[in-house]
Design a protein around this motif. Sequence first.
Motif, PDB file in Angstrom:
ATOM      1  N   ALA A  20      -1.811  18.848 -17.344  1.00 23.66           N
ATOM      2  CA  ALA A  20      -3.200  18.391 -17.371  1.00 23.66           C
ATOM      3  C   ALA A  20      -4.092  19.376 -18.111  1.00 23.66           C
ATOM      4  CB  ALA A  20      -3.703  18.184 -15.940  1.00 23.66           C
ATOM      5  N   VAL A  21      -3.897  20.664 -17.889  1.00 21.00           N
ATOM      6  CA  VAL A  21      -4.718  21.679 -18.549  1.00 21.00           C
ATOM      7  C   VAL A  21      -4.463  21.683 -20.058  1.00 21.00           C
ATOM      8  CG1 VAL A  21      -5.115  24.159 -18.761  1.00 21.00           C
ATOM      9  CG2 VAL A  21      -4.937  23.114 -16.502  1.00 21.00           C
ATOM     10  N   VAL A  22      -3.196  21.560 -20.462  1.00 20.88           N
ATOM     11  CA  VAL A  22      -2.880  21.501 -21.891  1.00 20.88           C
ATOM     12  C   VAL A  22      -3.539  20.280 -22.529  1.00 20.88           C
ATOM     13  CG1 VAL A  22      -1.019  21.118 -23.559  1.00 20.88           C
ATOM     14  CG2 VAL A  22      -0.730  22.792 -21.729  1.00 20.88           C
ATOM     15  N   GLU A  25      -7.121  21.025 -23.048  1.00 21.82           N
ATOM     16  CA  GLU A  25      -7.288  21.955 -24.168  1.00 21.82           C
ATOM     17  C   GLU A  25      -7.226  21.224 -25.501  1.00 21.82           C
ATOM     18  OE1 GLU A  25      -4.235  24.824 -23.699  1.00 21.82           O
ATOM     19  OE2 GLU A  25      -5.300  25.989 -22.188  1.00 21.82           O
ATOM     20  N   GLU A  26      -6.388  20.193 -25.575  1.00 26.18           N
ATOM     21  CA  GLU A  26      -6.262  19.403 -26.801  1.00 26.18           C
ATOM     22  C   GLU A  26      -7.293  18.280 -26.873  1.00 26.18           C
ATOM     23  OE1 GLU A  26      -4.273  20.190 -29.256  1.00 26.18           O
ATOM     24  OE2 GLU A  26      -3.472  21.912 -28.135  1.00 26.18           O
ATOM     25  N   GLU A  27      -8.212  18.239 -25.891  1.00 27.39           N
ATOM     26  CA  GLU A  27      -9.317  17.274 -25.852  1.00 27.39           C
ATOM     27  C   GLU A  27      -8.820  15.836 -25.720  1.00 27.39           C
ATOM     28  OE1 GLU A  27     -11.776  18.043 -29.250  1.00 27.39           O
ATOM     29  OE2 GLU A  27     -12.570  19.904 -28.408  1.00 27.39           O
ATOM     30  N   TYR A  28      -7.779  15.639 -24.912  1.00 28.52           N
ATOM     31  CA  TYR A  28      -7.321  14.295 -24.607  1.00 28.52           C
ATOM     32  C   TYR A  28      -8.276  13.663 -23.595  1.00 28.52           C
ATOM     33  CZ  TYR A  28      -2.765  15.263 -26.792  1.00 28.52           C
ATOM     34  OH  TYR A  28      -1.765  15.559 -27.667  1.00 28.52           O
ATOM     35  N   MET A  73      -3.551  16.446 -10.623  1.00 34.86           N
ATOM     36  CA  MET A  73      -4.159  16.292 -11.947  1.00 34.86           C
ATOM     37  C   MET A  73      -5.623  15.883 -11.841  1.00 34.86           C
ATOM     38  SD  MET A  73      -1.127  14.522 -14.202  1.00 34.86           S
ATOM     39  CE  MET A  73      -0.803  13.243 -12.987  1.00 34.86           C
ATOM     40  N   THR A  74      -5.947  15.054 -10.863  1.00 41.34           N
ATOM     41  CA  THR A  74      -7.339  14.638 -10.670  1.00 41.34           C
ATOM     42  C   THR A  74      -8.207  15.831 -10.292  1.00 41.34           C
ATOM     43  OG1 THR A  74      -6.618  12.432  -9.961  1.00 41.34           O
ATOM     44  CG2 THR A  74      -8.867  13.089  -9.403  1.00 41.34           C
ATOM     45  N   ILE A  75      -7.690  16.659  -9.390  1.00 42.15           N
ATOM     46  CA  ILE A  75      -8.426  17.869  -9.005  1.00 42.15           C
ATOM     47  C   ILE A  75      -8.630  18.769 -10.214  1.00 42.15           C
ATOM     48  CG2 ILE A  75      -8.316  19.989  -7.634  1.00 42.15           C
ATOM     49  CD1 ILE A  75      -6.868  18.374  -5.470  1.00 42.15           C
ATOM     50  N   ALA A  76      -7.573  18.947 -11.020  1.00 44.96           N
ATOM     51  CA  ALA A  76      -7.685  19.788 -12.210  1.00 44.96           C
ATOM     52  C   ALA A  76      -8.719  19.222 -13.183  1.00 44.96           C
ATOM     53  CB  ALA A  76      -6.332  19.908 -12.896  1.00 44.96           C
ATOM     54  N   PHE A  77      -8.790  17.892 -13.284  1.00 44.77           N
ATOM     55  CA  PHE A  77      -9.704  17.260 -14.237  1.00 44.77           C
ATOM     56  C   PHE A  77     -11.167  17.443 -13.840  1.00 44.77           C
ATOM     57  CE2 PHE A  77     -11.960  13.615 -16.108  1.00 44.77           C
ATOM     58  CZ  PHE A  77     -11.553  13.733 -17.429  1.00 44.77           C
ATOM     59  N   VAL A  78     -11.459  17.487 -12.541  1.00 42.29           N
ATOM     60  CA  VAL A  78     -12.856  17.555 -12.085  1.00 42.29           C
ATOM     61  C   VAL A  78     -13.283  18.974 -11.729  1.00 42.29           C
ATOM     62  CG1 VAL A  78     -12.746  15.189 -11.233  1.00 42.29           C
ATOM     63  CG2 VAL A  78     -12.248  17.061  -9.662  1.00 42.29           C
ATOM     64  N   LEU A  79     -12.369  19.923 -11.791  1.00 43.93           N
ATOM     65  CA  LEU A  79     -12.737  21.299 -11.456  1.00 43.93           C
ATOM     66  C   LEU A  79     -13.740  21.856 -12.458  1.00 43.93           C
ATOM     67  CD1 LEU A  79      -9.395  23.067 -10.439  1.00 43.93           C
ATOM     68  CD2 LEU A  79     -11.366  22.633  -8.970  1.00 43.93           C
ATOM     69  N   PRO A  80     -14.641  22.726 -12.023  1.00 48.14           N
ATOM     70  CA  PRO A  80     -15.538  23.394 -12.968  1.00 48.14           C
ATOM     71  C   PRO A  80     -14.746  24.197 -13.992  1.00 48.14           C
ATOM     72  CG  PRO A  80     -16.274  23.722 -10.694  1.00 48.14           C
ATOM     73  CD  PRO A  80     -14.918  23.090 -10.620  1.00 48.14           C
ATOM     74  N   ARG A  82     -15.128  27.133 -15.179  1.00 47.34           N
ATOM     75  CA  ARG A  82     -14.836  28.540 -14.832  1.00 47.34           C
ATOM     76  C   ARG A  82     -13.605  28.643 -13.932  1.00 47.34           C
ATOM     77  NH1 ARG A  82     -19.272  27.138 -11.708  1.00 47.34           N
ATOM     78  NH2 ARG A  82     -19.034  27.457  -9.446  1.00 47.34           N
ATOM     79  N   TRP A  83     -13.379  27.617 -13.097  1.00 45.42           N
ATOM     80  CA  TRP A  83     -12.195  27.632 -12.241  1.00 45.42           C
ATOM     81  C   TRP A  83     -10.939  27.395 -13.075  1.00 45.42           C
ATOM     82  CZ3 TRP A  83     -12.821  25.246  -6.717  1.00 45.42           C
ATOM     83  CH2 TRP A  83     -13.910  25.843  -6.090  1.00 45.42           C
ATOM     84  N   ILE A  84     -11.052  26.492 -14.041  1.00 48.57           N
ATOM     85  CA  ILE A  84      -9.904  26.217 -14.911  1.00 48.57           C
ATOM     86  C   ILE A  84      -9.570  27.447 -15.739  1.00 48.57           C
ATOM     87  CG2 ILE A  84      -9.065  24.815 -16.844  1.00 48.57           C
ATOM     88  CD1 ILE A  84     -10.738  22.525 -15.791  1.00 48.57           C
ATOM     89  N   LEU A  85     -10.603  28.150 -16.225  1.00 51.07           N
ATOM     90  CA  LEU A  85     -10.367  29.374 -16.990  1.00 51.07           C
ATOM     91  C   LEU A  85      -9.703  30.433 -16.120  1.00 51.07           C
ATOM     92  CD1 LEU A  85     -13.693  29.621 -19.043  1.00 51.07           C
ATOM     93  CD2 LEU A  85     -11.436  28.903 -19.852  1.00 51.07           C
ATOM     94  N   ARG A  86     -10.110  30.485 -14.857  1.00 51.09           N
ATOM     95  CA  ARG A  86      -9.477  31.432 -13.935  1.00 51.09           C
ATOM     96  C   ARG A  86      -8.014  31.068 -13.723  1.00 51.09           C
ATOM     97  NH1 ARG A  86     -12.694  32.149  -8.511  1.00 51.09           N
ATOM     98  NH2 ARG A  86     -14.249  32.711 -10.094  1.00 51.09           N
TER      99      ARG A  86
END
Length: 224
Positions: A20-22, A25-28, A73-80, A82-86
Amino acid sequence: MDIFNVFSLIGTIAFAVSGAVVAMEEEYDILGVYVLGLVTAFGGGVIRNLLIGMPVTMLWSQGYLFKVALIAMTIAFVLPVRWILRWRRSEAFFDAIGLSAFAIQGALYATQMGHPISAVLVAAMLTGIGGGIIRDVLAGRKPLVLKDEIYAVWAMLGGLCIGLGWAKTSIELLVLFGIIIMFRMMSVYYKWRLPRRSLRGAFAASAVAAERNNKMKKKELDKS
């Protein structure tokens, strides 16, 4: 829940979030996030099943894992952000968790079916790295697992331990789980790499030499 299901759950969450993070990053879009996450989480298992003779349709019996992956994946998508960067800074650790969990899972599948040690090694490796390879290909990246720090080797060593019967009980499997993670993180920290040979420079030099020879021949023809 037995140890087998625990490893499946851990690996699914780690790889689903990684995919999900990748994708983000690729703006999917959100559909791409779900597709890439599911492929990362379950792609290695599909490849393993094809190679060791398990029905691919068994994938559809893992309904709870699909639900867990979708929630992750849903949680990852809606996380702020800064949390994803962490999380991104700790990506190698979570990736190591997924690698270890799925490598052990794949090896357990193969041993339960009575396959030889060679098949156990292949099952462990492909279950551990297959999803990541498909993820990188779909994201238009070079598969990092084939050129980054030592990666697939740790999955194979985990499969070797299980195939030789060195890890059978739940405690032994948990210890093996931690050892694989430790060695993977050490290879990241110390940048351990397998021997490699690059031909890019040789091919470039050969092309330059050929072009120089062609120019010299052209000059000689012009003079004549």
